[in-house]
Structure formats: structure tokens, C-alpha cells
Design a protein around this motif. Structure first.
Motif, short mmCIF file in Angstrom:
data_model
loop_
_atom_site.label_atom_id
_atom_site.label_comp_id
_atom_site.label_asym_id
_atom_site.label_seq_id
_atom_site.Cartn_x
_atom_site.Cartn_y
_atom_site.Cartn_z
N PRO A 237 0.83 -1.20 0.00
CA PRO A 237 0.00 0.00 0.00
C PRO A 237 0.87 1.26 0.00
O PRO A 237 1.74 1.43 0.85
CB PRO A 237 -0.80 -0.12 1.30
N LEU A 238 0.63 2.13 -0.97
CA LEU A 238 1.43 3.34 -1.14
C LEU A 238 0.67 4.53 -0.56
O LEU A 238 -0.51 4.74 -0.88
CB LEU A 238 1.71 3.56 -2.63
N ALA A 239 1.34 5.29 0.31
CA ALA A 239 0.68 6.40 1.00
C ALA A 239 1.45 7.70 0.77
O ALA A 239 2.68 7.71 0.75
CB ALA A 239 0.59 6.12 2.50
N THR A 240 0.71 8.80 0.62
CA THR A 240 1.33 10.11 0.49
C THR A 240 0.29 11.19 0.72
O THR A 240 -0.91 10.91 0.80
CB THR A 240 1.97 10.28 -0.91
N GLY A 241 0.75 12.44 0.82
CA GLY A 241 -0.20 13.54 0.91
C GLY A 241 0.09 14.60 1.94
O GLY A 241 -0.51 15.67 1.92
N GLU A 242 1.05 14.39 2.84
CA GLU A 242 1.29 15.39 3.87
C GLU A 242 1.83 16.69 3.30
O GLU A 242 1.72 17.75 3.93
CB GLU A 242 2.26 14.85 4.92
N SER A 243 2.43 16.63 2.09
CA SER A 243 3.00 17.83 1.48
C SER A 243 2.11 18.40 0.38
O SER A 243 2.52 19.31 -0.34
CB SER A 243 4.39 17.53 0.91
N PHE A 248 -7.56 20.14 -5.18
CA PHE A 248 -7.18 20.07 -6.59
C PHE A 248 -5.89 19.26 -6.76
O PHE A 248 -5.76 18.47 -7.70
CB PHE A 248 -7.01 21.48 -7.16
N GLU A 249 -4.94 19.43 -5.84
CA GLU A 249 -3.72 18.63 -5.90
C GLU A 249 -4.02 17.16 -5.62
O GLU A 249 -3.48 16.26 -6.28
CB GLU A 249 -2.69 19.16 -4.90
N PHE A 250 -4.89 16.90 -4.66
CA PHE A 250 -5.25 15.52 -4.37
C PHE A 250 -6.06 14.90 -5.51
O PHE A 250 -5.92 13.71 -5.79
CB PHE A 250 -6.03 15.44 -3.05
N LEU A 251 -6.88 15.70 -6.17
CA LEU A 251 -7.61 15.18 -7.32
C LEU A 251 -6.65 14.73 -8.41
O LEU A 251 -6.86 13.68 -9.04
CB LEU A 251 -8.57 16.25 -7.86
N SER A 252 -5.60 15.51 -8.64
CA SER A 252 -4.60 15.12 -9.64
C SER A 252 -3.94 13.80 -9.26
O SER A 252 -3.76 12.91 -10.10
CB SER A 252 -3.54 16.21 -9.77
N LEU A 253 -3.56 13.66 -7.99
CA LEU A 253 -2.94 12.42 -7.51
C LEU A 253 -3.88 11.23 -7.67
O LEU A 253 -3.48 10.16 -8.16
CB LEU A 253 -2.53 12.59 -6.05
N LEU A 254 -5.12 11.41 -7.27
CA LEU A 254 -6.08 10.31 -7.28
C LEU A 254 -6.51 9.95 -8.69
O LEU A 254 -6.69 8.77 -9.01
CB LEU A 254 -7.29 10.67 -6.42
N SER A 255 -6.64 10.95 -9.55
CA SER A 255 -7.01 10.68 -10.94
C SER A 255 -5.93 9.88 -11.65
O SER A 255 -6.21 9.09 -12.55
CB SER A 255 -7.27 11.99 -11.68
N ALA A 256 -4.67 10.10 -11.24
CA ALA A 256 -3.55 9.37 -11.83
C ALA A 256 -3.37 7.99 -11.18
O ALA A 256 -2.46 7.26 -11.57
CB ALA A 256 -2.27 10.18 -11.67
N ARG A 257 -4.22 7.65 -10.22
CA ARG A 257 -4.11 6.38 -9.48
C ARG A 257 -2.73 6.27 -8.85
O ARG A 257 -2.05 5.25 -8.94
CB ARG A 257 -4.41 5.20 -10.39
N GLY A 258 -2.33 7.36 -8.14
CA GLY A 258 -0.99 7.44 -7.60
C GLY A 258 -0.84 7.04 -6.16
O GLY A 258 0.28 7.09 -5.63
N ALA A 259 -1.91 6.66 -5.47
CA ALA A 259 -1.80 6.30 -4.06
C ALA A 259 -2.95 5.39 -3.64
O ALA A 259 -4.05 5.47 -4.20
CB ALA A 259 -1.78 7.54 -3.18
N ASP A 260 -2.68 4.55 -2.65
CA ASP A 260 -3.72 3.71 -2.05
C ASP A 260 -4.32 4.38 -0.81
O ASP A 260 -5.47 4.13 -0.46
CB ASP A 260 -3.13 2.36 -1.64
N ILE A 261 -3.49 5.18 -0.14
CA ILE A 261 -3.88 5.85 1.10
C ILE A 261 -3.39 7.30 0.99
O ILE A 261 -2.24 7.53 0.59
CB ILE A 261 -3.22 5.19 2.32
N ILE A 262 -4.24 8.26 1.32
CA ILE A 262 -3.78 9.65 1.33
C ILE A 262 -3.65 10.14 2.77
O ILE A 262 -4.35 9.68 3.67
CB ILE A 262 -4.71 10.59 0.52
#
Length: 379
Positions: A237-243, A248-262
Motif C-alpha cells: 500500500p502506497l501512502a502520500t499527501g502530507e505535502s 485540486f492537488e489531491f484530485l490530480s494524484l487520485l485521478s492518476a491512481r498514484g496512491a492507495d492511502i492519502i
């Protein structure tokens, strides 16, 4: 009811500086919030004074309206400092709204969807396996923790061959697994110190056989395509998001399927109001939320109310503190969870203002690693 004053207090929790904010009203009801003072620390009090004049005289219970106003009155989208200041104001407004209604804040967010909030303890080091066993056993015995977060680095990343470090990390995690109960969970925070995504994937492969809870922020957050590539090459499980800051930034990450956990930070993104939007977007992408929370007892209280009401919440970061004299009754884990306080309005925590009279500031700044050739290491 209208807003009459905003006060800031530069304090500390253990060895880290913390900035508290109090908003006062015409009805004598006050609310408290906390800003993530990433630095420069002393830039936040004058910024908060400036923002106060944009909400002075307003009804503090119009949280959504006032937070939108603060964001929209910025000439450019607010960044780290602006959103940290808005976060603290947002917290204080929700606290006032809860106290005015005689309800815990989580009831204003639609009510609790869970009866308690699970927490994990960030250890932030890579202790020897026996020391890790002793430390986790003590935390389990004292607070009931069954989830922990360590660093995956047993030594300087740049002092030797990368493949050696990867193997050492995998072997080390295997030994920890052998020494600890099978139901204990271990996450690893790589602190965005790896520059090449393929190296991040190699480290993920080394810990994968031992079932990590999650693998946090191995690379920097800015280039979203790198996260999509990394996620496609790891089995943990890949996690990120504290920075990251806004929805809108999280939408970009999630739309790219870039994380399992934010892991957004409620003291960074703009408070509860923005945090709920971010979490809702994640929920629509089948992604869970594990809030970043290396803060103090006030920020923890705010997080608990958010987590209690958020359906796709996974687990909350919380490391017990030893020094925070202004928090008279902080939330503390019981059986690895934070219990809700349904009989207390607002955040359900008391702030001792007498303890805030004396400024209790301690300076802190991030350390920058140097490579053997003298260059600063990434990040």
C-alpha cells in the motif's frame, strides 16, 4: 454572535514549536485552533492578524462562508503559510459552532460513523529489532497500540551501495516480524528522500514479503506521473499527501491512481472544511485516508472529530507527548484507540490560558543531508 478578537500563542509540544489560535466572540464563546508552523515560524502571527480583519464582526458559525472568503480574498491561491493560518481559523470557528450548539463538532459533521478512532504511533527511527520489540511492547502495554510507523533506513542513504541498504532493510523488517506478535502492524515513512522512482520500487519490494501497513512518501510529491508509475510497480500500500495542500492537488494524484492511502494534514490543507472535500474525492476513488498528525493535543482533538465522522478513514497518526502544559485533558489512546467525548461540546479539550501567558517557544528547523561529495541530498 460576532467575532471580536483573534489571539495567537507561540508554544511548544516537547521539542517542537506549536502555534495556537484563539478566536473570541461577542457572546463570550471562544474557539481554539492550531496552525502547522512549518517555518518561518514567526511569519504566522502577523499573517493571522491580517486575516482576522477579513472576518472581524462576522458570525463565526458561518464556517463555510468565512473559509471560502479567506481563500477567495487571496490574490493567488494560498500556499503553505496561508493555508496553515486558514486551518487554525477554520478549527477555531468549528469549535465555536460546536460550543454554541452544545454539541461535539463531529455531530455537526453529520455525526460519528464509528464509536472510536484507531491510532498508530510514529517512532520515526529504525531501531535494532530487539529495541523495536521492546519499544512496541511498551507502547502496547501502556496505550494498547497495535500499529506503529518506523523509518526504513538503517543508515545514511548515500553512504554505500543502494542495493546493500535495500537488502539490510528487508532483512531487518523480517527480524522485527519474527520478534513481534503477528497482529502488530508496521508502516514505513521514507520521508521523500529517494530521488529515483525505481529505487523507491526496489525498497518497496524488500519490505513487501513482511506485509507493511503502508509505505509512506518515498519520493517527492510534486510530479504526479512519477507516483502513478511507482504505484504500478509496487505491491505494498502506497501512502502520500502530507505535502499536498488543496483538493485540486489531491484530485490530480487520485485521478492518476498514484496512491492507495492519502495523508492530508488538517493543520495544512485549510482545516476541517477542506479536509472533508479531499476525503470525499478519495472515497470516490476507493482510497482511504490516514491523516498526517505529528502535532500536539489540540490538532489531535481536531483530527479525532474529523475521523469520527469520515467514512473512508483508515488510521490516525499519534505519538504521545510528554510536555504540553497548556493542554489540561488531552485525548490519549485506550486500547489503541481514541475514545469520543459525546458529552463535551466543541473539540472536547480544555486549554489552560494561564499556561499560555509565558511564551514557551523552541526553535526547530529541518536538517539537510549532505552527500559524500558535499552536495545537498534530495530533498
Amino acid at each position: 454572535m460576532h467575532i471580536t478578537a483573534l489571539k495567537t500563542y507561540m508554544q511548544r509540544v516537547d521539542d517542537r514549536p506549536r502555534l495556537l489560535v484563539k478566536i473570541e466572540t461577542s457572546e463570550g464563546i471562544s474557539g481554539w485552533g492550531e496552525a502547522y508552523n512549518h517555518g518561518p515560524d514567526w511569519s504566522l502571527p502577523p499573517l493571522l492578524d491580517y486575516l482576522f480583519h477579513q472576518i472581524e464582526g462576522q458570525d463565526p458559525r458561518r464556517v463555510e462562508f468565512l473559509v471560502l472568503k479567506l481563500n477567495q480574498q487571496c490574490r493567488f491561491p494560498p500556499g503553505a503559510l496561508g493555508l496553515a493560518a486558514i486551518s487554525a481559523i477554520d478549527h477555531a470557528l468549528w469549535d465555536i459552532a460546536g460550543k454554541a450548539a452544545g454539541l461535539p463538532v463531529y455531530m455537526l459533521l453529520g455525526g460519528n460513523v464509528r464509536d472510536r478512532v484507531r491510532v498508530y504511533c510514529g517512532v520515526y527511527t529504525a531501531p535494532d529489532p530487539q529495541a523495536a520489540r521492546d519499544q512496541t511492547f511498551k507502547l502496547n502495554e501502556t496505550y494498547g497500540y497495535t500499529a506503529f510507523k518506523l523509518s526504513p533506513y538503517r543508515r545514511d542513504l548515500h553512504a554505500g551501495r543502494w542495493g546493500e541498504l535495500v537488502k539490510e532493510t528487508g532483512d531487518w523488517f523480517g527480524k522485527i516480524r519474527d520478534l513481534t506478535p503477528s497482529h502488530f502492524e508496521f508502516a514505513f515513512d521514507a520521508h521523500a528522500k529517494i530521488y529515483e522512482p525505481y529505487q523507491a520500487a526496489q525498497l518497496a519490494a524488500a519490505i513487501a514479503p513482511y506485509d507493511p501497513l503502508f509505505y509512506e512518501e518515498p519520493i517527492r510529491p510534486e510530479h504526479i506521473p512519477a507516483w502513478a508509475e511507482l504505484k504500478s510497480n509496487v505491491t505494498v500500500p502506497l501512502a502520500t499527501g502530507e505535502s499536498l495542500y488543496s483538493r485540486f492537488e489531491f484530485l490530480s494524484l487520485l485521478s492518476a491512481r498514484g496512491a492507495d492511502i492519502i495523508q492530508p494534514d488538517i493543520c495544512v490543507v485549510g482545516g476541517v472544511t477542506e479536509m472533508r472535500r479531499i476525503a470525499a474525492i478519495a472515497e470516490a476513488h476507493y482510497v482511504t485516508i490516514a491523516p498526517h498528525n505529528p502535532m500536539g493535543p489540540l490538532a489531535t482533538a481536531v483530527n479525532i472529530h474529523f475521523c469520527a465522522a469520515q467514512p473512508n478513514f483508515k488510521i490516525l497518526e499519534f505519538k504521545p507527548h510528554e510536555y504540553a502544559p497548556w493542554a489540561t485533558d488531552p485525548y490519549m489512546p485506550v486500547d489503541g484507540h481514541m475514545e469520543l467525548r459525546p458529552d463535551r461540546p466543541g473539540w472536547g479539550i480544555e486549554i489552560d490560558e494561564k499556561a499560555l501567558i509565558k511564551e514557551d517557544y523552541v526553535h526547530w528547523e529541518r536538517k539537510i543531508t549532505r552527500k559524500p561529495d558535499g552536495a545537498t541530498a534530495y530533498p
